[in-house]
Design a protein around this motif. Structure first.
Motif, PDB file in Angstrom:
ATOM      1  N   MET A  54       0.864  -1.181   0.000  1.00 36.12           N
ATOM      2  CA  MET A  54       0.000   0.000   0.000  1.00 36.12           C
ATOM      3  C   MET A  54       0.907   1.240   0.000  1.00 36.12           C
ATOM      4  O   MET A  54       1.849   1.317   0.784  1.00 36.12           O
ATOM      5  N   ASP A  55       0.571   2.195  -0.869  1.00 33.34           N
ATOM      6  CA  ASP A  55       1.405   3.404  -0.881  1.00 33.34           C
ATOM      7  C   ASP A  55       1.089   4.288   0.324  1.00 33.34           C
ATOM      8  O   ASP A  55       0.073   4.103   1.003  1.00 33.34           O
ATOM      9  N   GLU A  56       1.972   5.254   0.588  1.00 30.95           N
ATOM     10  CA  GLU A  56       1.891   6.061   1.813  1.00 30.95           C
ATOM     11  C   GLU A  56       0.607   6.873   1.892  1.00 30.95           C
ATOM     12  O   GLU A  56      -0.013   6.984   2.956  1.00 30.95           O
ATOM     13  N   ARG A  57       0.181   7.453   0.763  1.00 30.71           N
ATOM     14  CA  ARG A  57      -1.052   8.272   0.770  1.00 30.71           C
ATOM     15  C   ARG A  57      -2.270   7.429   1.143  1.00 30.71           C
ATOM     16  O   ARG A  57      -3.059   7.801   2.001  1.00 30.71           O
ATOM     17  N   LYS A  84      -2.273   4.600   2.708  1.00 26.80           N
ATOM     18  CA  LYS A  84      -2.141   4.153   4.105  1.00 26.80           C
ATOM     19  C   LYS A  84      -2.650   5.224   5.065  1.00 26.80           C
ATOM     20  O   LYS A  84      -3.382   4.935   6.013  1.00 26.80           O
ATOM     21  N   LYS A  85      -2.281   6.486   4.829  1.00 28.27           N
ATOM     22  CA  LYS A  85      -2.741   7.582   5.686  1.00 28.27           C
ATOM     23  C   LYS A  85      -4.264   7.718   5.631  1.00 28.27           C
ATOM     24  O   LYS A  85      -4.922   7.915   6.671  1.00 28.27           O
ATOM     25  N   MET A 108      -6.459   5.405   4.911  1.00 26.90           N
ATOM     26  CA  MET A 108      -7.068   4.255   5.588  1.00 26.90           C
ATOM     27  C   MET A 108      -6.895   4.348   7.105  1.00 26.90           C
ATOM     28  O   MET A 108      -7.798   3.973   7.854  1.00 26.90           O
ATOM     29  N   ASP A 109      -5.743   4.856   7.557  1.00 27.30           N
ATOM     30  CA  ASP A 109      -5.543   5.054   9.003  1.00 27.30           C
ATOM     31  C   ASP A 109      -6.574   6.036   9.557  1.00 27.30           C
ATOM     32  O   ASP A 109      -7.142   5.822  10.638  1.00 27.30           O
TER      33      ASP A 109
END
Length: 196
Positions: free
Chosen positions: A1-4, A6-7, A9-10
């Protein structure tokens, strides 16, 4: 999963916690206490249904997102009852800290966008924020009315205090303020709300 992603979804998982923040208002039929997520969902749909009663033309999608995010900060700050004078004194500081932490989970552009929408709601100066405040006031009023004023009675709230809150209802919708006035007068008459 890319960082964007992931953020994003968090953040999406974090806001699930809003379902655990219970308000003083009870569901219709004097069911259990309503949670913040239910309140936000309910007032968002009401905004769409009642948009014709806004005092000014509004971007209803913006109103609805305001309704949906306005209480996310209560995940950290907790619910402050509308008529809790002591709690209201520290509400802004608690909510500002929560706003920074929770929205910082998002990518920077979305953090900036949602904080701007949240701050617009809080300032209550634009047609959209005024109408969103009308929803924030009329939704619990409707529930309390359906419960024979039980929440007002439980907290010893008087009519003058409730009318004071509905000044913001009038800013967003004269028509819905008229409805609030009818509901309050009826509850004073029934003895559900102290008229003094």
């Amino acid at each position: 999963m890319d960082e964007r992603l992931k953020k994003q979804m968090d953040f999406a998982l974090e806001i699930d916690k809003e379902k655990n923040i219970f308000r003083q208002t009870h569901l219709s039929g004097y069911g259990r206490n309503e949670n913040d997520a239910e309140h936000a969902w309910h007032m968002s749909i009401m905004a769409y249904l009642l948009k014709e009663y806004a005092n000014e033309e509004v971007d209803i999608a913006r109103v609805m997102i305001m309704c949906l995010i306005h209480d996310i900060v209560e995940i950290d700050a907790g619910d402050t009852y509308a008529y809790d004078e002591e709690g209201l004194k520290t509400q802004k500081a608690r909510e500002d800290a929560a706003k920074e932490r929770i929205f910082s989970l998002l990518p920077a552009d979305q953090k900036e966008e949602l904080i701007a929408i949240f701050d617009e709601f809080e300032a209550c100066e634009t047609p959209e924020s005024k109408f969103a405040h009308s929803m924030d006031n009329i939704q619990p009023l409707m529930l309390n009315n359906s419960n024979n004023g039980a929440d007002w009675k439980a907290h010893g709230v008087d009519a003058k205090t409730v009318y004071g809150r509905h000044i913001k209802t009038k800013l967003g919708s004269e028509k819905l303020y008229e409805l609030a006035d009818e509901i309050l007068k009826e509850n004073i008459k029934k003895g559900n709300l102290n008229g003094s």
